[in-house]
Design an enzyme around this catalytic site. Sequence first.
Site, mmCIF file in Angstrom:
data_model
loop_
_atom_site.group_PDB
_atom_site.id
_atom_site.type_symbol
_atom_site.label_atom_id
_atom_site.label_comp_id
_atom_site.label_asym_id
_atom_site.label_seq_id
_atom_site.Cartn_x
_atom_site.Cartn_y
_atom_site.Cartn_z
ATOM 1 N N SER A 1 9.403 0.717 -9.384
ATOM 2 C CA SER A 1 8.218 1.090 -8.627
ATOM 3 C C SER A 1 7.148 0.000 -8.712
ATOM 4 O O SER A 1 6.957 -0.634 -9.755
ATOM 5 C CB SER A 1 7.644 2.395 -9.180
ATOM 6 O OG SER A 1 6.385 2.683 -8.618
ATOM 7 N N TYR B 1 4.378 -0.387 -1.620
ATOM 8 C CA TYR B 1 3.585 0.116 -0.511
ATOM 9 C C TYR B 1 2.862 -1.085 0.085
ATOM 10 O O TYR B 1 2.094 -1.757 -0.624
ATOM 11 C CB TYR B 1 2.523 1.102 -0.988
ATOM 12 C CG TYR B 1 3.029 2.321 -1.718
ATOM 13 C CD1 TYR B 1 3.319 3.496 -1.031
ATOM 14 C CD2 TYR B 1 3.171 2.321 -3.106
ATOM 15 C CE1 TYR B 1 3.749 4.624 -1.702
ATOM 16 C CE2 TYR B 1 3.607 3.441 -3.790
ATOM 17 C CZ TYR B 1 3.888 4.598 -3.085
ATOM 18 O OH TYR B 1 4.320 5.719 -3.762
ATOM 19 N N THR C 1 8.063 1.834 1.024
ATOM 20 C CA THR C 1 7.756 3.243 1.218
ATOM 21 C C THR C 1 6.830 3.392 2.417
ATOM 22 O O THR C 1 5.760 2.791 2.466
ATOM 23 C CB THR C 1 7.110 3.838 -0.038
ATOM 24 O OG1 THR C 1 8.052 3.770 -1.122
ATOM 25 C CG2 THR C 1 6.723 5.288 0.171
ATOM 26 N N LYS D 1 11.855 3.542 3.074
ATOM 27 C CA LYS D 1 12.018 4.800 2.341
ATOM 28 C C LYS D 1 10.973 5.799 2.825
ATOM 29 O O LYS D 1 9.786 5.479 2.892
ATOM 30 C CB LYS D 1 11.853 4.565 0.839
ATOM 31 C CG LYS D 1 11.945 5.829 -0.010
ATOM 32 C CD LYS D 1 11.812 5.489 -1.483
ATOM 33 C CE LYS D 1 11.863 6.742 -2.354
ATOM 34 N NZ LYS D 1 10.623 7.541 -2.232
ATOM 35 N N HIS E 1 9.641 11.984 -0.351
ATOM 36 C CA HIS E 1 8.831 11.572 -1.495
ATOM 37 C C HIS E 1 8.885 12.616 -2.616
ATOM 38 O O HIS E 1 7.929 12.821 -3.356
ATOM 39 C CB HIS E 1 7.372 11.355 -1.065
ATOM 40 C CG HIS E 1 6.684 10.242 -1.795
ATOM 41 N ND1 HIS E 1 6.382 9.038 -1.207
ATOM 42 C CD2 HIS E 1 6.229 10.139 -3.063
ATOM 43 C CE1 HIS E 1 5.762 8.252 -2.071
ATOM 44 N NE2 HIS E 1 5.666 8.903 -3.215
#
Length: 335
Positions: free
Chosen positions: A93, A115, A141, A206, A230
């Site tokens: 992440s 992100y 994402t 995603k 999510h």
Amino acid sequence: MAGLDPVHRDFFAGGAGDERTVHANETAFDRLRLLPRVLRATGVPDPRLTLFGTVLPGPVLIAPTAFHRLAHPDGETATAHAARDTGTVMTVSMAATTPIEKIAGTGARLWFQLYPQPDRDFTAHLAGRAAAAGVTALVVTVDSPVFGRRERDLRNGFLDLPSGLACENLRDPVTGRVRDIVLDPSLGWDDVLRLRAVTRLPILVKGVLHPADAAEAVARGLDGVIVSNHGGRQLDGAVASIDALPAVAEAVRGRVPVLLDGGVRRGTDVVTALARGATAVLIGRPVIWGLAAGGRDGVATVLRRLHEDVVRVMALCGAATLAELTPDLLREVRP
């Protein structure tokens, strides 16, 4: 998990709103039943697959989850060691509490999730930093134009990381200051495609649930689609991932890998997802529970048991390879 702070447990377990989608991700599998074949003389099933040129021992990867050091002091490095021990891929992440370089030092196979930030130069810096560390794919994402309303965290007053922890990948390359994650409601396809100019890595999106978005991703030359809501942490009431999967797979038509994220807990869930059109699955919360319970060994135990369960279920369904997990092995039942 006895030692896991209840506030932190709520952060990992919880979702948005009434958590209907959190619940639906798991219960949607209850409507799907396997219809096994017999006397197929399959021998021991082979669950291996190849993703972006890498042969993996099975179709289970680690989903991106933030803040592993809330679950265990060794955090993301413990998870990465377990990924290396079992040969799977860990998706790191952007909000990891350990720098990507240290995680990469474990020798694990890594992807990197991000992100896109309003500061596009910083986004490019993140992509370049991940590539330099040796990750083999980027996961972007795209389901988070704003933060979901996570009411457990609001009730608990969990708004910041404890002292001594930070999102280490968000350190500014000049000042060393840790930046905030800024979600961008103006984000569009062109912003994702800008990453093409700064990396040669495969790019997966995603957070896709609508088949039209999956088709758009393929048309724009992206390399993979991850069907995900999510973990129910953004839009409460969104369709369960496993329910969205068949239409997405149909829209993609095998042109790029389609991965499923959400609700996978058993080998039967993995086999069901592949029979519904997934190339592979990602798991998030089970990894966190394993990490909290036993660190590196706890995560490795989760991954190994799930892998063994996949092989067992394949054998019981009469499937020798993942390619033999086809829709005719499923039936949908209604209450």
